[in-house]
Design a protein around this motif. Structure first.
Motif, mmCIF file in Angstrom:
data_model
loop_
_atom_site.group_PDB
_atom_site.id
_atom_site.type_symbol
_atom_site.label_atom_id
_atom_site.label_comp_id
_atom_site.label_asym_id
_atom_site.label_seq_id
_atom_site.Cartn_x
_atom_site.Cartn_y
_atom_site.Cartn_z
ATOM 1 N N GLU A 1 9.503 -2.240 4.434
ATOM 2 C CA GLU A 1 9.713 -3.555 3.854
ATOM 3 C C GLU A 1 10.777 -4.240 4.702
ATOM 4 O O GLU A 1 11.874 -3.696 4.889
ATOM 5 N N ASP B 1 0.132 -4.318 -5.071
ATOM 6 C CA ASP B 1 1.106 -5.406 -5.133
ATOM 7 C C ASP B 1 2.486 -4.824 -5.357
ATOM 8 O O ASP B 1 2.689 -3.984 -6.231
ATOM 9 N N ARG B 2 3.422 -5.271 -4.530
ATOM 10 C CA ARG B 2 4.826 -4.895 -4.678
ATOM 11 C C ARG B 2 5.634 -6.177 -4.668
ATOM 12 O O ARG B 2 5.193 -7.188 -4.138
ATOM 13 N N GLU B 3 6.821 -6.130 -5.235
ATOM 14 C CA GLU B 3 7.675 -7.314 -5.286
ATOM 15 C C GLU B 3 7.970 -7.828 -3.881
ATOM 16 O O GLU B 3 7.974 -9.024 -3.634
ATOM 17 N N SER C 1 -1.977 1.635 0.066
ATOM 18 C CA SER C 1 -1.601 2.939 -0.490
ATOM 19 C C SER C 1 -2.054 4.123 0.356
ATOM 20 O O SER C 1 -1.452 5.191 0.289
#
Length: 108
Positions: A64, A49-51, A57
């Protein structure tokens, strides 16, 4: 689709030739989240999870992006985006670089 439309951003990972990665991508590309919301867990890839957007991974590069448009192509939707950030794994370096595929044809 609604997740991407609501957030107006998405992530895009760059794969490489590896049997496990290829099988996982084939699985995730043929199983709909509508049919199995655990598909990312079942394919054997770790999703971080990333913002901005979730990231796989195992893939060496992750873009992004902001959504700039979308286009319906038959039964699919393709999102076009503007790259805002490029993440590269630490193990991609001068000793272990990513190389362009020798069979790819470059076009101008």
């Amino acid at each position: 689709l609604n997740f991407i439309r609501k957030r107006k951003r998405f992530g895009c990972g760059v794969g490489y030739i590896d049997e496990a990665i290829t099988k996982a991508i084939q699985f995730t590309g043929t199983v709909s989240l509508n049919d199995n919301d655990r598909k990312s867990n079942l394919c054997g890839l770790e999703v971080v999870d990333r913002e901005w957007a979730p990231m796989i991974s195992a893939l060496p590069i992750h873009f992004e992006c902001d959504v700039i448009s979308e286009q319906k192509l038959g039964t699919h939707i393709i999102f076009f985006g503007a790259v805002k950030k490029i993440l590269v794994r630490k193990d991609v370096n001068e000793k272990y670089p990513l190389e362009w595929s020798p069979w790819a044809e470059l076009i101008a």
